[in-house]
Design an enzyme around this catalytic site. Structure first.
Site, PDB file in Angstrom:
ATOM      1  N   LEU A 145      -1.793   6.004   1.140  1.00 55.17           N
ATOM      2  CA  LEU A 145      -2.291   6.513  -0.132  1.00 55.17           C
ATOM      3  C   LEU A 145      -3.801   6.714  -0.045  1.00 55.17           C
ATOM      4  CD1 LEU A 145      -0.288   4.182  -2.558  1.00 55.17           C
ATOM      5  CD2 LEU A 145       0.303   6.508  -1.829  1.00 55.17           C
ATOM      6  N   HIS A 183      -2.872   1.514   0.383  1.00 56.83           N
ATOM      7  CA  HIS A 183      -3.884   2.329  -0.279  1.00 56.83           C
ATOM      8  C   HIS A 183      -5.243   2.096   0.364  1.00 56.83           C
ATOM      9  CE1 HIS A 183      -6.995   2.728  -3.644  1.00 56.83           C
ATOM     10  NE2 HIS A 183      -6.634   3.965  -3.356  1.00 56.83           N
ATOM     11  N   SER A 184      -5.930   3.162   0.736  1.00 55.86           N
ATOM     12  CA  SER A 184      -7.302   3.082   1.240  1.00 55.86           C
ATOM     13  C   SER A 184      -7.385   2.125   2.432  1.00 55.86           C
ATOM     14  CB  SER A 184      -8.234   2.664   0.097  1.00 55.86           C
ATOM     15  OG  SER A 184      -9.584   2.871   0.408  1.00 55.86           O
ATOM     16  N   MET A 185      -8.165   1.053   2.340  1.00 53.84           N
ATOM     17  CA  MET A 185      -8.252   0.107   3.440  1.00 53.84           C
ATOM     18  C   MET A 185      -6.888  -0.472   3.787  1.00 53.84           C
ATOM     19  SD  MET A 185     -10.597  -3.354   3.839  1.00 53.84           S
ATOM     20  CE  MET A 185      -9.528  -4.393   2.832  1.00 53.84           C
ATOM     21  N   GLY A 220      -4.167   1.141   3.738  1.00 55.82           N
ATOM     22  CA  GLY A 220      -3.532   2.127   4.608  1.00 55.82           C
ATOM     23  C   GLY A 220      -4.011   2.001   6.037  1.00 55.82           C
TER      24      GLY A 220
END
Length: 324
Positions: A140, A116-118, A120
């Site tokens: 994500l 998710h985010s970082m 990812g």
């Protein structure tokens, strides 16, 4: 010598998943996290975003296939994992090395990544450097890479270095439980009340007089290690596994990306095209996987269980976002 992994506590939730705590020794302390699923399940590592912790997957993982083994860990400086030594910046590449340490300790040779985010971006970088180790990549509200205009880099590097020296002796602020909750929601206004409480479980620790946030303040400082669009595209081209990109309509691009990054993101997005990649846009915010996991889980389940992403709806070539 292979470092041992310790399951220090075992829990059983109301779901079918058994959940255990994980501790991996590292030279500066320990990396901690949680494990869902059977010991011999197909391995999946789950990487949380900046300033979050592995609790971000608490609502999503119980909805994913039960025969997989999911390991979600607190990145160094986050949650219950040790902070990096004094004076050491939180370089992005160091998180990629942390992931490599973890999977080596787990003795995983092939696994999937959900980030998710970082997280990812860490998964994207790892998949580019070690393509032979990754059999599926789920991003994500992340593109796996976040380019920066090369003209902005000198100022970014200068600012990050100055911040490190300025704030390295900063004292921790003590909060009441209500104050900590309000502080977290102020920085993340899209978090539901339940989601905020989940993140606070690992995101705070008790001290005399109240609570302090367990994350290292240094993670808030400007990241001085940036990549140009050309570097990001080269790394992206080295990813050989299937990639599923799940974007939130009101997510990262709208709330967090720097202005110079927003104009570069479409170039990265175009790199995730069939047959090996698919981009799906969902209603929701940056933490849609935590706030509304039921809208995200079916896409991830289909992707992990399929031989390819062709059964998913791609928004890369469709004007309308996919809806559940």
């Amino acid at each position: 010598m292979m470092q041992t992994v310790k399951n220090v506590r075992h829990l059983v939730t109301s779901t079918k998943h058994a959940v255990s705590e994980l501790t991996v020794p590292v030279p500066w302390g320990q990396i901690r996290g949680k494990v869902w699923g059977p010991d011999h399940g197909r391995p999946v590592v789950c990487l949380h975003g900046w300033a979050d912790n592995c609790g971000t997957f608490d609502t999503l993982l119980p909805l994913l296939p039960q025969d997989y083994k999911y390991v979600a860990f607190d990145l160094p400086g986050h949650g219950q994992s040790s902070h990096r030594p004094p004076g050491v910046p939180y370089y992005f590449q160091s998180y990629v090395a942390d992931l490599y340490r973890l999977v080596k300790a787990l003795q995983w040779e092939k696994f999937s990544i959900i980030g998710h985010s970082m997280g990812g971006n860490i998964g994207g970088m790892f998949s580019a450097l070690y393509p032979e180790m990754v059999d599926a990549l789920v991003l994500l509200d992340s593109y796996g890479f976040l380019p920066t205009d090369v003209k902005e880099m000198p100022e970014v590097m200068r600012q990050g270095m100055e911040e490190l020296l300025k704030y390295e002796n900063r004292e921790e602020r003590v909060y009441t439980k209500d104050q900590a909750f309000q502080r977290l929601q102020a920085g993340n206004p899209t978090l539901s009340e339940q989601s905020a409480c989940i993140l606070l479980e690992r995101g705070t620790r008790q001290v005399e007089g109240g609570l302090v946030f367990s994350r290292d303040f240094r993670i808030n400082l400007k990241n001085i290690m940036r990549f140009s669009t050309e570097q990001c595209l080269e790394l992206q081209s080295r990813i050989t596994t299937r990639v599923l990109v799940l974007l939130a309509e009101e997510g990262f691009e709208m709330r967090f990306a720097e202005s110079n990054q927003t104009k570069l993101i479409p170039t990265i997005r175009q790199g995730y095209r069939e047959p090996n990649g698919v981009v799906v846009t969902l209603p929701g915010d940056h933490h849609v996987h935590l706030n509304h996991p039921e809208s995200v889980a079916p896409f991830i389940t289909d992707f992990l269980q399929s031989n390819g992403p062709s059964n998913l709806t791609s928004s890369a070539d469709e004007p309308e976002p996919a809806k559940l």
